[in-house]
Enzyme design. Sequence first.
Site, mmCIF file in Angstrom:
data_model
loop_
_atom_site.group_PDB
_atom_site.id
_atom_site.type_symbol
_atom_site.label_atom_id
_atom_site.label_comp_id
_atom_site.label_asym_id
_atom_site.label_seq_id
_atom_site.Cartn_x
_atom_site.Cartn_y
_atom_site.Cartn_z
ATOM 1 N N SER A 39 16.618 60.737 10.238
ATOM 2 C CA SER A 39 17.486 60.827 11.334
ATOM 3 C C SER A 39 18.706 60.934 10.313
ATOM 4 O O SER A 39 19.701 61.303 10.821
ATOM 5 C CB SER A 39 17.545 59.198 11.629
ATOM 6 O OG SER A 39 16.407 59.418 12.477
ATOM 7 N N GLN A 57 10.852 65.623 13.799
ATOM 8 C CA GLN A 57 9.597 65.980 13.899
ATOM 9 C C GLN A 57 8.630 64.908 12.918
ATOM 10 O O GLN A 57 7.467 64.693 13.329
ATOM 11 C CB GLN A 57 9.426 67.109 13.011
ATOM 12 C CG GLN A 57 9.754 68.713 13.955
ATOM 13 C CD GLN A 57 9.164 68.746 15.342
ATOM 14 O OE1 GLN A 57 7.827 68.307 15.226
ATOM 15 N NE2 GLN A 57 9.724 69.172 16.085
ATOM 16 N N HIS A 76 9.276 61.718 13.342
ATOM 17 C CA HIS A 76 8.756 60.802 14.422
ATOM 18 C C HIS A 76 7.694 61.442 15.486
ATOM 19 O O HIS A 76 6.864 60.608 15.785
ATOM 20 C CB HIS A 76 10.110 60.359 15.357
ATOM 21 C CG HIS A 76 11.068 59.600 14.527
ATOM 22 N ND1 HIS A 76 12.247 60.321 14.306
ATOM 23 C CD2 HIS A 76 11.299 58.510 14.194
ATOM 24 C CE1 HIS A 76 13.258 59.466 13.770
ATOM 25 N NE2 HIS A 76 12.317 58.287 13.682
#
Length: 281
Positions: A188, A37, A39
Site C-alpha cells: 500500500s 493485487q 491483498h
Amino acid sequence: MSAPIVRSLSDLRGMVARWKQSGETVGVVPTMGALHQGHLSLVRAAKEGCDRVIVTIFINPKQFNNPEDYENYPRTEEDDARKLGPLDVDAVYVPDGPTMYPDGFATNVSVGGLTNVLCGAHRPGHFDGVATVVSKLFLQTQADRAYFGEKDFQQLQVVTRLAADLDIPIEVVGCPTIREEDGLAMSSRNLLLSDRARVWAPELNAAMEELAEGLLAGGDAADLRAQAVARIERAGFTDVEYLDLRACDTLEELTSPTRPARLLAAAWLAGVRLIDNIAVG
Ligand code: PAF
C-alpha cells in the site's frame, strides 16, 4: 457491485454465528485498506479455503510508531470496496476507532523474542500494536483461518506465534508476495512513492536477489552485503535499516544459508519506508 460493508461488531457477530450454525468455515483477511493485487491474492486464497470470507479494513493507530506515517497512510475505502466487489466476499468489516479501542481500553498483546529484531527494533511498539489488533480481529471474526502475506514476513511469524500461544483456534496461512513486473513487492505504501522514486524502487529487490545468489554460491557474506547496500544507496535509498539473512522460523541472524533462510530488508526511499524479503535456497 461493491462488497457488503459491516461496521458494527454486533452485526458481524450475528452474521458469523449464522454461518457457524450452518457448519460453514470462515476465513479472514486482515488489512489496513489501500488494497492491491497482493491483498486480492489473499482474498482468493481465502475463497478457495473457506466457505465464507471476511476482509477487515482498519488503519490501526497503535501500530504506527510515527504519527505522521499514520496521517499519511492511504485511505481509499470506496475504491477498496469496489475492488472487492468482483471477488464476492461475504463481508468487509470496517470498524471505527471506538469499536476497536473503546474508552478505557488498557490491554496490550506483546509477543516476545521474534519482535526484538528487524522491524521490531526499528519501529518501537509496532508489533505490540499489530499483535493487539490482530488478536482482537481473530476474536471478533471467530474465523477458522486467517490469511497474511509473506511480504510482511516478520509479522507472519508474530501472528502465528500469538495464535499458538493464546490458544486462539485459528489457522494462520502465509501466502506468497505478489510483485510488480519489475520486481517491486506490492505494498500500500507504493502509492506514496513519487514517479521518480517508483522508477528506482525495484533496485531494492534486485540488490537482494543478487546478494542471495552470491550467498548461495558461497561468497563472503560481509562483502556481498556491503555491495548490495551500495547498490541500494546508488538507487537513491537514504537509509538501509537492515539487510539481514535470518532463519525462517526463529529469525535468528545467519552468516550463510545453512538452514531455511530468508533475506529481509527495510530501507527508505524519498521519505517512504519499503520492506521486502526473499527466500534464500
Ligand atoms: O499487514 C497489515 O496490513 C496490518 O499490519 C494488519 C495485519 C492488518 C494489522 O493491522
